[in-house]
Design an enzyme around this catalytic site. Structure first.
Site, PDB file in Angstrom:
ATOM      1  N   LEU A  18       0.893  -0.936  -0.046  1.00 56.02           N
ATOM      2  CA  LEU A  18      -0.210   0.077  -0.004  1.00 56.02           C
ATOM      3  C   LEU A  18       0.845   1.225   0.117  1.00 56.02           C
ATOM      4  CD1 LEU A  18      -2.706   1.159   0.094  1.00 56.02           C
ATOM      5  CD2 LEU A  18      -2.700   1.038   2.686  1.00 56.02           C
ATOM      6  N   LYS A 114      -1.673  10.879  18.000  1.00 52.68           N
ATOM      7  CA  LYS A 114      -1.566   9.818  18.389  1.00 52.68           C
ATOM      8  C   LYS A 114      -2.940   9.116  18.765  1.00 52.68           C
ATOM      9  CE  LYS A 114       2.967   9.612  17.971  1.00 52.68           C
ATOM     10  NZ  LYS A 114       3.787   9.184  19.058  1.00 52.68           N
ATOM     11  N   SER A 419      16.915  14.369  11.333  1.00 55.30           N
ATOM     12  CA  SER A 419      17.264  13.582  10.105  1.00 55.30           C
ATOM     13  C   SER A 419      16.919  14.509   9.079  1.00 55.30           C
ATOM     14  CB  SER A 419      16.341  12.442   9.989  1.00 55.30           C
ATOM     15  OG  SER A 419      14.975  12.905   9.922  1.00 55.30           O
ATOM     16  N   ASP A 585      15.870  12.367  21.844  1.00 57.10           N
ATOM     17  CA  ASP A 585      14.366  12.600  21.388  1.00 57.10           C
ATOM     18  C   ASP A 585      13.591  11.685  22.329  1.00 57.10           C
ATOM     19  OD1 ASP A 585      15.155  14.302  19.339  1.00 57.10           O
ATOM     20  OD2 ASP A 585      15.121  12.867  17.840  1.00 57.10           O
ATOM     21  N   GLU A 591       2.840   9.340  24.570  1.00 56.12           N
ATOM     22  CA  GLU A 591       2.192   8.323  24.271  1.00 56.12           C
ATOM     23  C   GLU A 591       2.050   6.979  24.942  1.00 56.12           C
ATOM     24  OE1 GLU A 591       3.878   4.800  21.397  1.00 56.12           O
ATOM     25  OE2 GLU A 591       3.952   6.721  20.390  1.00 56.12           O
ATOM     26  N   HIS A 680       5.196  16.666   7.778  1.00 49.33           N
ATOM     27  CA  HIS A 680       4.203  15.668   7.405  1.00 49.33           C
ATOM     28  C   HIS A 680       3.510  15.849   6.244  1.00 49.33           C
ATOM     29  CE1 HIS A 680       5.611  14.364  11.379  1.00 49.33           C
ATOM     30  NE2 HIS A 680       5.528  12.990  10.817  1.00 49.33           N
ATOM     31  N   CYS A 712       9.383  18.316  12.914  1.00 53.06           N
ATOM     32  CA  CYS A 712       9.948  16.763  13.300  1.00 53.06           C
ATOM     33  C   CYS A 712      11.153  16.722  12.200  1.00 53.06           C
ATOM     34  CB  CYS A 712       8.881  15.838  13.040  1.00 53.06           C
ATOM     35  SG  CYS A 712       9.015  14.169  14.054  1.00 53.06           S
TER      36      CYS A 712
END
Length: 742
Positions: A18, A114, A419, A585, A591, A680, A712
């Site tokens: 997917l 989340k 990153s 991090d 969460e 995102h 992020c």
């Protein structure tokens, strides 16, 4: 034999089919017809796999092109004004999720956060007082027809009305409960349409009922389900991730034809229900762990369920504890696991096989006299974090001047989260190295070249604090899992995080230790290329814990302590190698917060201690950063403060700085970098948009304690996207400084 069913199957595909289809469509390499064909093939394969294990009925509606909460939002017709088009149109849903879709203007996407205490991210429904519902079950009706054509009995699956409403975000400050009655009518229309299409059972997922719901929300739940009681289908109400606590009797009295209970997280609640269930309604026992990968003790389960199975007959259904969205698809093909570990594991396919075997044992009355599983023998409160190792030498107000003198950064320094883009070339190099087509020396040379390019790009953009870009890392948790003893990684154990983004959670199976440096050589090379500070980049102990499949024979606190000790050693070596800033991090800190308030203090105690154990050994002049994203932080701000990080960076762009207000109201005392670039989404925000967010932040935090950064890490974006975005970010920060010069 008891009936077995499944609450939901992993949708992404065993080989991330997917993901590849979606990204091909978004890039224009696939047309809509080919995308639909690939989705249909995945659904057929998944139904066949479930049917082969004896699952009947099979779930439909658990497949989603992006997010199952977004799918229900679309079926309800709740579309914010900035998104044009038919709610059920696929591009409209992509527009809402990503802020960009074919032929649509770039706009801010809907918020994302989340799903309860998991690492799955859902698209938050946006509500306002004027919102109206226009229920249309067409996508589910189409899947019903597909499943029937394949010879299956389908069971539509939907996020339940109370959970959907609980997760919705009123953008105008209105009361979401004001929509409860209208929402009940909309769900009644959805159920009516599904019934007319031939559905017998419909599963409504209500994990919100396993949280600390206030009285008025329980009253709304009773009103909603009373309105659904006369519909044409039988409703299976699925409660998972816990039980209803003090409201359990009210839950069990709701007028539904069946009730699913989580027998893994609420073992005693299920046991009590099994004893008193009268058999007039279905009781679905969620006894196979849907969130971890360890094989079940079928002897123990047969012993627990045997008496109820004989008494209830076909009124007892067997199921995983929750949808299998949170585990990999299939253990078949895993060849990288340590010797002896594989027989202890079960992925989604194997979990369904376990259900089938359990049903056969119960049918044959193969009931052991006694049984027991591998559970923790010590308590979390018995895990010792030495107090003397949890404190920095001086408090933040005394450390901060030393750090400013040491680092000599401007006000509102600019940086990224860690990153940088994982290009096709980087991924190809890593594949060749793993396959043996590239030796260690050649691989290291290529990674050093990538680090050099990353440093040069950041210097050209004018960023103040640099990162090495993490070209060598496949994932922020998996990378550390591969280099710590006691943790195994998989070849294809993919789990969906959001949209097309997948991760491979490591498996913690033994005592954790650090055999040697993990990140130090890469940092040392990066810092040698620039005079500007380069951050040492680590993933924190709680995040590694939360984003792994963790052993169950010791408290999670002990696993966190072992991880923290390993990271503390890495922090010490980074500092010795010249790192003036070290980022640890912890995006999973919120969460991991238990759904029940009564269980939270103990978790927050050891979670904070784990971070401090990892970070507190450095000199006062060394600046410790942490990063958190895509969570509601309001109820853990005391714990975030207690982390005592010098700088925290948070996701804030999608919420338009709403999170920052909570930090300001709390009086957060240290430095903060609210994200001003939503990574995102593929859209590139303009400088003025970022400046407006920074100005909003500057109204609640002094510039001396403010940073400018993305939300992020940037690994999922391309250089073509991030170059202009970061240039705008740097320009926005410089403009803010100029406007606020003394």
């Amino acid at each position: 034999m008891p009936r077995i069913h499944n609450l939901g199957f992993p949708r992404i595909g065993a080989r991330r089919e997917l993901k590849r289809a979606l990204e091909g469509y978004w890039a224009g390499r696939l047309d809509a017809d080919e995308l639909q064909r690939r989705g249909a093939e995945l659904r057929r394969r998944h139904w066949r796999q479930q049917a082969a294990a004896g699952v009947d009925p099979v779930p439909v509606g658990d497949f989603s092109w992006y997010d199952h909460v977004l799918d229900v939002t679309a079926m309800l017709g709740v579309i914010p004004e900035r998104f044009a088009g038919n709610p059920l149109d696929l591009d409209t849903r992509f527009h809402m999720a990503r802020g960009r879709a074919a032929g649509r203007p770039d706009v801010a996407p809907c918020p994302m956060t989340k799903w309860f205490d998991t690492n799955y991210h859902y698209i938050v429904p946006e509500l306002e007082a004027a919102s109206r519902f226009r229920a249309d079950p067409a996508p589910l009706v189409a899947e019903l027809a597909e499943a029937r054509a394949e010879g299956h009995t389908p069971k539509p699956v939907l996020v339940g009305p109370l959970t959907w409403l609980r997760l919705a975000r009123p953008i105008d400050g209105s009361d979401p409960l004001a929509h409860a009655d209208a929402l009940a009518e909309a769900y009644a229309r959805l159920l009516q349409g599904l019934g007319e299409a031939g559905a017998d059972w419909v599963q409504l997922d209500e994990p919100a009922l396993a949280t600390d719901l206030p009285q008025d929300w329980w009253a709304a739940a009773e009103r909603i389900y009373d309105a659904l009681r006369t519909g044409p289908v039988r409703v299976l109400l699925a409660v998972y991730f816990g039980d209803a606590g003090p409201w359990q009797p009210r839950l069990e009295s709701l007028p539904v034809a069946g009730l699913h209970l989580d027998g893994v997280r609420a073992t005693e609640t299920l046991a009590t229900a099994l004893e008193r269930w009268d058999g007039e309604r279905v009781l679905s026992a969620g006894v196979i762990d849907g969130r971890n990968v360890w094989r079940s003790d079928l002897d123990a389960l047969a012993g627990r369920l045997g008496p109820a199975a004989r008494r209830l007959g076909d009124a007892l259904w067997l199921a995983p504890s929750c949808p299998l969205l949170h585990v990999p698809v299939d253990l078949e093909g895993e060849t990288r696991l340590p010797e002896g570990l594989r027989p202890r594991l079960a992925f989604a396919v194997q979990k369904l096989d376990e259900l089938g075997e359990l049903a056969r044992r119960l049918d044959a009355a193969e009931l052991p006299a006694s049984a027991g599983g591998a559970t923790a023998t010590t308590r979390a409160e018995d895990v010792v974090f030495p107090p003397e190792r949890l404190r920095r030498r001086r408090p933040y107000p005394e450390r901060a001047p030393r750090q400013r003198e040491h680092l000599r950064l401007p006000r509102v320094p600019t940086t990224t989260i860690g990153s940088l883009p994982q290009t096709a070339e980087i991924r190809r190099t890593r594949r060749d190295w793993r396959a043996g087509r590239l030796d260690d020396a050649a691989y290291e040379t290529r990674m050093r070249e990538e680090i050099g390019q990353a440093i040069a790009e950041q210097e050209a953009l004018g960023l103040d604090v640099l990162v090495h870009g993490e070209a060598e890392r496949n994932d922020m948790v998996e990378y550390f899992g591969e280099r710590l003893e006691g943790i195994a990684t998989t070849a294809g154990g993919w789990v969906q995080s959001y949209g097309s983004r997948c991760v491979k959670p490591p498996i913690v199976h033994g005592a954790i230790s650090r055999p040697g440096p993990i990140t130090v050589p890469w940092f040392r090379h990066a810092q040698s290329l620039t005079e500007r500070p380069v951050k040492g980049m680590l993933t924190g102990p709680v995040t590694i814990l939360q984003w792994s499949f963790v052993r169950t024979d010791q408290p999670r606190a002990e696993t966190a302590r072992q991880l923290a000790e390993a990271l503390r050693a890495e922090v010490a070596e980074l500092e010795a190698a010249g790192a003036r800033i070290i980022q640890i991090d912890e995006p999973a800190l919120r969460e991991g917060l238990p759904l029940r308030a009564a269980e939270r203090p103990d978790y927050l105690r050891w979670a904070v201690d784990a971070f401090r154990l990892a970070s507190a050994g450095v000199d006062d002049s060394t600046q410790i950063h942490t990063h958190m994203c895509y969570s509601e932080f309001g109820d853990i701000l005391d714990a975030i403060t207690e982390l005592d990080a010098d700088v925290i960076t948070i996701e804030a762009a999608r919420s338009r700085m709403a999170l920052l207000d909570a930090f300001a109201e709390h009086g957060y005392p240290n430095e903060i970098g609210p994200g001003i670039y939503d990574i995102h989404s593929p859209r590139v925000p303009e400088q003025q948009e970022m400046l407006a967010l920074l100005e909003a932040a500057a109204r609640v935090f002094p510039l001396e304690r403010l940073w400018a950064n993305p939300d992020c890490g940037l690994k999922t974006r391309s250089w073509a996207e991030i170059r202009p975005a970061l240039a705008n970010l740097v320009a926005a920060a410089r403009t803010l400084r100029a406007r606020h010069e003394d």
